[in-house]
Design an enzyme around this catalytic site. Structure first.
Site, PDB file in Angstrom:
ATOM      1  N   GLU A  85      46.485 -32.404 -44.674  1.00  0.00           N
ATOM      2  CA  GLU A  85      47.270 -31.710 -45.703  1.00  0.00           C
ATOM      3  C   GLU A  85      48.160 -32.696 -46.451  1.00  0.00           C
ATOM      4  O   GLU A  85      49.016 -33.355 -45.838  1.00  0.00           O
ATOM      5  CB  GLU A  85      48.127 -30.614 -45.058  1.00  0.00           C
ATOM      6  CG  GLU A  85      48.888 -29.787 -46.081  1.00  0.00           C
ATOM      7  CD  GLU A  85      49.663 -28.611 -45.453  1.00  0.00           C
ATOM      8  OE1 GLU A  85      49.305 -28.182 -44.342  1.00  0.00           O
ATOM      9  OE2 GLU A  85      50.617 -28.140 -46.085  1.00  0.00           O
ATOM     10  N   LYS A 262      55.233 -22.481 -39.107  1.00  0.00           N
ATOM     11  CA  LYS A 262      54.073 -23.266 -39.557  1.00  0.00           C
ATOM     12  C   LYS A 262      54.562 -24.569 -40.183  1.00  0.00           C
ATOM     13  O   LYS A 262      54.020 -25.653 -39.931  1.00  0.00           O
ATOM     14  CB  LYS A 262      53.239 -22.449 -40.543  1.00  0.00           C
ATOM     15  CG  LYS A 262      51.858 -23.017 -40.833  1.00  0.00           C
ATOM     16  CD  LYS A 262      51.815 -24.101 -41.872  1.00  0.00           C
ATOM     17  CE  LYS A 262      50.388 -24.555 -42.175  1.00  0.00           C
ATOM     18  NZ  LYS A 262      50.325 -25.660 -43.143  1.00  0.00           N
ATOM     19  N   ASP A 278      47.511 -32.699 -26.557  1.00  0.00           N
ATOM     20  CA  ASP A 278      46.788 -31.426 -26.573  1.00  0.00           C
ATOM     21  C   ASP A 278      47.558 -30.469 -27.496  1.00  0.00           C
ATOM     22  O   ASP A 278      48.442 -29.725 -27.066  1.00  0.00           O
ATOM     23  CB  ASP A 278      46.696 -30.871 -25.152  1.00  0.00           C
ATOM     24  CG  ASP A 278      45.879 -29.586 -25.082  1.00  0.00           C
ATOM     25  OD1 ASP A 278      45.682 -28.948 -26.137  1.00  0.00           O
ATOM     26  OD2 ASP A 278      45.468 -29.213 -23.971  1.00  0.00           O
ATOM     27  N   HIS A 375      52.718 -28.233 -55.827  1.00  0.00           N
ATOM     28  CA  HIS A 375      51.313 -27.887 -55.598  1.00  0.00           C
ATOM     29  C   HIS A 375      50.446 -28.310 -56.777  1.00  0.00           C
ATOM     30  O   HIS A 375      49.316 -28.727 -56.610  1.00  0.00           O
ATOM     31  CB  HIS A 375      51.158 -26.381 -55.378  1.00  0.00           C
ATOM     32  CG  HIS A 375      51.105 -26.011 -53.925  1.00  0.00           C
ATOM     33  ND1 HIS A 375      50.235 -26.597 -53.049  1.00  0.00           N
ATOM     34  CD2 HIS A 375      51.811 -25.120 -53.195  1.00  0.00           C
ATOM     35  CE1 HIS A 375      50.414 -26.083 -51.842  1.00  0.00           C
ATOM     36  NE2 HIS A 375      51.368 -25.185 -51.902  1.00  0.00           N
TER      37      HIS A 375
HETATM   38  C1  MEV Z   1      53.040 -25.265 -45.969  1.00  0.00           C
HETATM   39  O1  MEV Z   1      52.113 -26.051 -45.253  1.00  0.00           O
HETATM   40  C2  MEV Z   1      54.268 -24.993 -45.142  1.00  0.00           C
HETATM   41  C3  MEV Z   1      55.314 -24.095 -45.787  1.00  0.00           C
HETATM   42  O2  MEV Z   1      54.753 -22.830 -46.148  1.00  0.00           O
HETATM   43  C4  MEV Z   1      56.416 -23.898 -44.764  1.00  0.00           C
HETATM   44  C5  MEV Z   1      57.500 -22.907 -45.165  1.00  0.00           C
HETATM   45  O3  MEV Z   1      57.240 -21.980 -45.952  1.00  0.00           O
HETATM   46  O4  MEV Z   1      58.604 -23.047 -44.625  1.00  0.00           O
HETATM   47  C6  MEV Z   1      55.855 -24.700 -47.062  1.00  0.00           C
END
Ligand code: MEV
Length: 424
Positions: A85, A262, A278, A375
């Site tokens: 990413e 995430k 792992d 983006h």
């Molecule tokens: C994208 O890989 C991760 C985000 O969505 C995390 C977030 O929203 O805090 C930007």
């Protein structure tokens, strides 16, 4: 890394790949084998891959980058990351640079205690059986230790026992053995202990023996990290307040907490992959811990303090500096040399700091310019690669066959993409 080595390498992103490697070589962190491995482009010989898992037909590569600017517990650390990413590495580096201005990350990890589970069903009078098992604690711990003599000789071994009656009615009972595993992740050791003590557990409690396996919810192997960052470093008090509000949003809403986490795991996982950990176990443990109180919550929080923010994170983190891929994978060995962690506990603190940095970078982007501007720039890079999908929504355009342009630009860091907020 020795104290005099700095994780700040000015203009690293602007250099070509060979120059970056020379800069790393000059730090003196890597042995000959690691240098040769990286200079050859990394990768994994198929003969080694063929011994690592089954039915191998090829290997699967990822970009390996370095996150810079990290200072963790007063030590500068270079963080290798393997990730597909864009912006994850630049974002973590950028946040680490902001945090560095207030002294860097601090943290501590619990002793490396893993959990072995032994399941019993149909136990007659489960509560009474639980009492007998607790009374037999010493002999159960000794039976566990007998199965892992080399770990015991290295100072590890079985430390504690807990009996949980999951259903008295059904006679379902589970025994936890808590095993100290040194600098290993410890899965094999713990599984060995679980299988070794199971017959004795059954003799004492009765019932039918079930599973004998580790739990990835390693609640006795937590890591905690904290960082402060000033309004100035973040770009103003409004941004800082926006980050604190974003954090509160995640605390109030599991939908948001999932995405927040995430973003936290973006950096942690990328470093974990580079370091041969792992990551499935890490992910499973982290998300289970996030919901341990009955509601899914953020793994990290950001709170307003005068003139800035304080961030905190706590999660289970079972990682190792020995065993597993560290034994066979030259890239993992190189990555471990770069990080220079002297123990699994130290490595856990570094990884959690990387998570907190990624989280900060994401929240800062979201609380200021938003995610889409970056983006679009990211999209440009992909177009240059000629890999953009036309199914990618409004932002997607046709692949334009500009791969050559990307080749010429490959030296550039992912500096202009969504979470990065600037060069590294
Ligand atoms: C994208 O890989 C991760 C985000 O969505 C995390 C977030 O929203 O805090 C930007």
């Amino acid at each position: 890394m020795s104290q005099h080595v700095s994780s700040r390498i000015s203009g690293f992103y602007k250099r070509c790949l060979e120059e970056r490697l020379r800069a790393i070589q000059a730090l003196g962190l890597l042995d000959e084998e690691a240098l040769a491995h990286l200079a050859s482009g990394g990768g994994l010989p198929t003969a080694v891959a063929d011994r690592m898992c089954e039915n191998v037909i090829a290997t699967h590569a990822l970009p390996l980058g370095l996150a810079l600017n990290f200072r963790v517990n007063q030590r500068d650390v270079l963080v290798p990351m393997a990730v597909e990413e864009p912006s994850v590495i630049a974002a973590a580096s950028n946040a680490a640079r902001m945090v560095r201005r207030s002294g860097g990350f601090s943290g501590e990890a619990d002793p490396p205690i893993m959990t072995a589970q032994v399941q019993l069903d149909d136990v007659p009078d489960a509560e009474a059986a639980a009492g007998r098992l607790e009374a037999a604690r010493a002999s159960l711990l000794a039976a566990g230790d007998a199965a892992i003599p080399r770990m015991v000789a290295r100072g590890g071994g079985c430390r504690d026992l807990e009996v949980r009656v999951l259903s008295a009615e059904l006679g379902v009972l589970v025994v936890h053995l808590y095993v100290e595993v040194g600098d290993a992740m410890g899965a094999n050791l713990v599984d060995t202990v679980a299988e070794a003590v199971a017959p004795l557990v059954q003799r004492i409690a009765g019932g039918t023996l079930g599973l004998r396996i580790l739990s990835n919810l390693t609640v006795r192997r937590l890591v905690r990290v904290t960082a402060t960052v000033t309004d100035d470093a973040l770009g103003g008090a409004d941004v800082a307040s926006g980050i604190a509000r974003a954090s509160r949003f995640a605390e109030l809403d599991p939908y948001r907490a999932t995405t927040h986490n995430k973003g936290f795991m973006n950096g942690l996982d990328a470093a974990a992959v580079a370091l041969g950990q792992d990551f499935r176990a890490i992910e499973a443990g982290a998300h289970a811990y996030a919901s341990i109180g009955g509601r899914y919550r953020p793994l990290s929080t950001w709170e307003r303090i005068p003139g800035g923010l304080v961030g905190r994170a706590e999660l289970p983190l079972a990682v190792g500096t020995v065993g597993g891929a560290t034994e066979v994978h030259a890239g993992v060995r190189a990555a471990l040399q770069l990080v220079g962690a002297k123990s699994a506990r130290e490595l856990a603190v570094v990884l959690a700091s990387v998570g907190l940095a990624s989280n900060l970078a994401a929240l800062r982007a979201l609380a200021s310019e938003g995610i889409q501007r970056g983006h679009m720039r990211l999209h440009e890079r992909k177009r240059a690669l000629g890999v953009t999908s036309t199914a990618g929504g409004e932002a997607a355009g046709p692949a334009s066959g500009e791969g050559k342009r990307f080749a010429a630009e490959r030296a550039e860091a992912p500096r202009a993409v969504h979470q990065a907020g600037g060069g590294t």
